[in-house]
Design an enzyme around this catalytic site. Sequence first.
Site, PDB file in Angstrom:
ATOM      1  N   SER A 138       0.851  -1.093   0.041  1.00 38.55           N
ATOM      2  CA  SER A 138       0.022   0.194   0.035  1.00 38.55           C
ATOM      3  C   SER A 138       0.873   1.337  -0.047  1.00 38.55           C
ATOM      4  CB  SER A 138      -1.008  -0.065   1.261  1.00 38.55           C
ATOM      5  OG  SER A 138      -1.507   1.202   1.479  1.00 38.55           O
ATOM      6  N   TYR A 151      -1.210  -0.779  10.759  1.00 37.17           N
ATOM      7  CA  TYR A 151      -1.637  -1.099   9.356  1.00 37.17           C
ATOM      8  C   TYR A 151      -0.141  -0.765   8.161  1.00 37.17           C
ATOM      9  CZ  TYR A 151      -3.665  -1.085   4.803  1.00 37.17           C
ATOM     10  OH  TYR A 151      -3.921  -1.349   3.237  1.00 37.17           O
TER      11      TYR A 151
HETATM   12  P1  NDP Z   1     -11.474  -5.786   0.232  1.00 35.36           P
HETATM   13  O1  NDP Z   1     -11.894  -5.787   1.862  1.00 35.36           O
HETATM   14  O2  NDP Z   1     -12.483  -5.563  -0.854  1.00 35.36           O
HETATM   15  O3  NDP Z   1     -10.870  -7.276  -0.128  1.00 35.36           O
HETATM   16  C1  NDP Z   1      -9.941  -7.964   1.133  1.00 35.36           C
HETATM   17  C2  NDP Z   1      -9.851  -9.339   0.577  1.00 35.36           C
HETATM   18  O4  NDP Z   1      -9.021  -9.980   1.603  1.00 35.36           O
HETATM   19  C3  NDP Z   1     -11.280 -10.036   0.615  1.00 35.36           C
HETATM   20  O5  NDP Z   1     -11.424 -10.766  -0.570  1.00 35.36           O
HETATM   21  C4  NDP Z   1     -11.161 -10.845   1.809  1.00 35.36           C
HETATM   22  O6  NDP Z   1     -12.023 -12.092   1.543  1.00 35.36           O
HETATM   23  C5  NDP Z   1      -9.763 -11.139   1.967  1.00 35.36           C
HETATM   24  N1  NDP Z   1      -9.417 -11.643   3.224  1.00 35.36           N
HETATM   25  C6  NDP Z   1      -9.439 -10.782   4.564  1.00 35.36           C
HETATM   26  N2  NDP Z   1      -8.902 -11.673   5.429  1.00 35.36           N
HETATM   27  C7  NDP Z   1      -8.662 -12.734   4.868  1.00 35.36           C
HETATM   28  C8  NDP Z   1      -8.256 -14.170   5.504  1.00 35.36           C
HETATM   29  N3  NDP Z   1      -7.824 -14.329   6.935  1.00 35.36           N
HETATM   30  N4  NDP Z   1      -7.989 -15.023   4.619  1.00 35.36           N
HETATM   31  C9  NDP Z   1      -8.470 -14.980   3.432  1.00 35.36           C
HETATM   32  N5  NDP Z   1      -8.599 -13.866   2.775  1.00 35.36           N
HETATM   33  C10 NDP Z   1      -8.855 -12.905   3.761  1.00 35.36           C
HETATM   34  O7  NDP Z   1     -10.168  -5.003   0.184  1.00 35.36           O
HETATM   35  P2  NDP Z   1      -9.310  -4.455  -1.276  1.00 35.36           P
HETATM   36  O8  NDP Z   1      -9.456  -5.053  -2.257  1.00 35.36           O
HETATM   37  O9  NDP Z   1      -8.881  -3.042  -1.044  1.00 35.36           O
HETATM   38  O10 NDP Z   1      -7.809  -5.161  -0.410  1.00 35.36           O
HETATM   39  C11 NDP Z   1      -6.989  -5.901  -1.187  1.00 35.36           C
HETATM   40  C12 NDP Z   1      -5.406  -5.686  -0.587  1.00 35.36           C
HETATM   41  O11 NDP Z   1      -5.173  -4.055  -1.359  1.00 35.36           O
HETATM   42  C13 NDP Z   1      -5.249  -5.646   0.673  1.00 35.36           C
HETATM   43  O12 NDP Z   1      -4.063  -6.016   1.078  1.00 35.36           O
HETATM   44  C14 NDP Z   1      -5.143  -4.162   1.196  1.00 35.36           C
HETATM   45  O13 NDP Z   1      -4.498  -3.687   2.085  1.00 35.36           O
HETATM   46  C15 NDP Z   1      -4.554  -3.589  -0.324  1.00 35.36           C
HETATM   47  N6  NDP Z   1      -4.746  -2.154  -0.404  1.00 35.36           N
HETATM   48  C16 NDP Z   1      -6.047  -1.452  -0.811  1.00 35.36           C
HETATM   49  C17 NDP Z   1      -6.099  -0.257  -0.701  1.00 35.36           C
HETATM   50  C18 NDP Z   1      -7.469   0.367  -0.838  1.00 35.36           C
HETATM   51  O14 NDP Z   1      -7.594   1.729  -0.757  1.00 35.36           O
HETATM   52  N7  NDP Z   1      -8.780  -0.382  -0.879  1.00 35.36           N
HETATM   53  C19 NDP Z   1      -5.229   0.701  -0.756  1.00 35.36           C
HETATM   54  C20 NDP Z   1      -3.907   0.203  -0.730  1.00 35.36           C
HETATM   55  C21 NDP Z   1      -3.530  -1.243  -0.332  1.00 35.36           C
HETATM   56  P3  NDP Z   1     -12.848 -12.954   2.771  1.00 35.36           P
HETATM   57  O15 NDP Z   1     -13.280 -11.905   3.671  1.00 35.36           O
HETATM   58  O16 NDP Z   1     -13.706 -13.477   2.032  1.00 35.36           O
HETATM   59  O17 NDP Z   1     -12.027 -13.880   3.518  1.00 35.36           O
END
Ligand code: NDP
Length: 242
Positions: A138, A151
């Site tokens: 990020s 974070y």
């Molecule tokens: P979302 O919340 O839409 O997606 C997060 C995903 O992570 C979900 O599919 C969730 O699936 C999965 N997840 C969470 N915990 C677990 C677990 N224990 N095991 C398996 N899967 C898990 O957020 P984003 O798409 O934004 O996030 C994706 C990545 O991008 C993250 O690493 C985030 O830190 C990073 N990011 C996002 C930004 C933003 O502004 N959105 C900016 C910078 C970085 P489920 O709950 O079904 O398990």
Amino acid sequence: MSAEGKTVIITGASSGIGAATARRLADAGANLMLAARREDRLKALTEELGPKVRYRVTDVTDHADMLKLGEDTIAAFGQVDAIVNNAGIMPLSPLANRRVAEWDQMIDVNIKGVLYGIDAVLAHMLERGEGHVLNVSSVAGLVTNPTSAVYSGTKHAVKAISEGLRKETAGKIRVTTIYPGAVATELGQSIRDPDVLAGLRDRFNYTPLAAGDIAEAVHFAIASPRNMAVNEITIRPIEQTL
Ligand code: NDP
């Protein structure tokens, strides 16, 4: 420049950046293994994307589960060409609010999840003499702001782990670290701290990117030729200062 026929594991594929990446790579003709915990989401996406896409309900914080994810992908497709370690959570809070359980969750998902993802494929990739590990950090992995100490700590760790892996496996494994700025996804839903929730609208007062924008960057890195290692991509809304 093609991702066609490559086998890619995507963690956190049930929403946001992971789901958009699945759509982009499926469109490019990749074989996909989608991983997350919410089976209904994974099942619907897999059905939408067709026969080259499978899913496995997986918790990235469970080492044995992640090893099985790698094994099942090899069993299904014969090999793993790339893994996108994308799963993450962002329950922001000031340290003084002592939300220790959330610190632990972030460390487990954002750091250990990435390490377990690497461990699930690295021996296989080294044996084949090639492979691609993409880790989603990020802009919080480049700078730290109030409420993002933990974070940012986890995302700085993703940066360090990626750099270490890149140096240890140079010449064999391509390692790409992605640093997105604000993207419209479900990520903010993990925020529970009342102080952070109260100030959220003022803090993100610009238009975020779409998840598909990050998916394009992931596709670019995966589709690039084998001799071309895309080390890092920072991509953010134009109004967002780093
Ligand atoms: P979302 O919340 O839409 O997606 C997060 C995903 O992570 C979900 O599919 C969730 O699936 C999965 N997840 C969470 N915990 C677990 C677990 N224990 N095991 C398996 N899967 C898990 O957020 P984003 O798409 O934004 O996030 C994706 C990545 O991008 C993250 O690493 C985030 O830190 C990073 N990011 C996002 C930004 C933003 O502004 N959105 C900016 C910078 C970085 P489920 O709950 O079904 O398990």
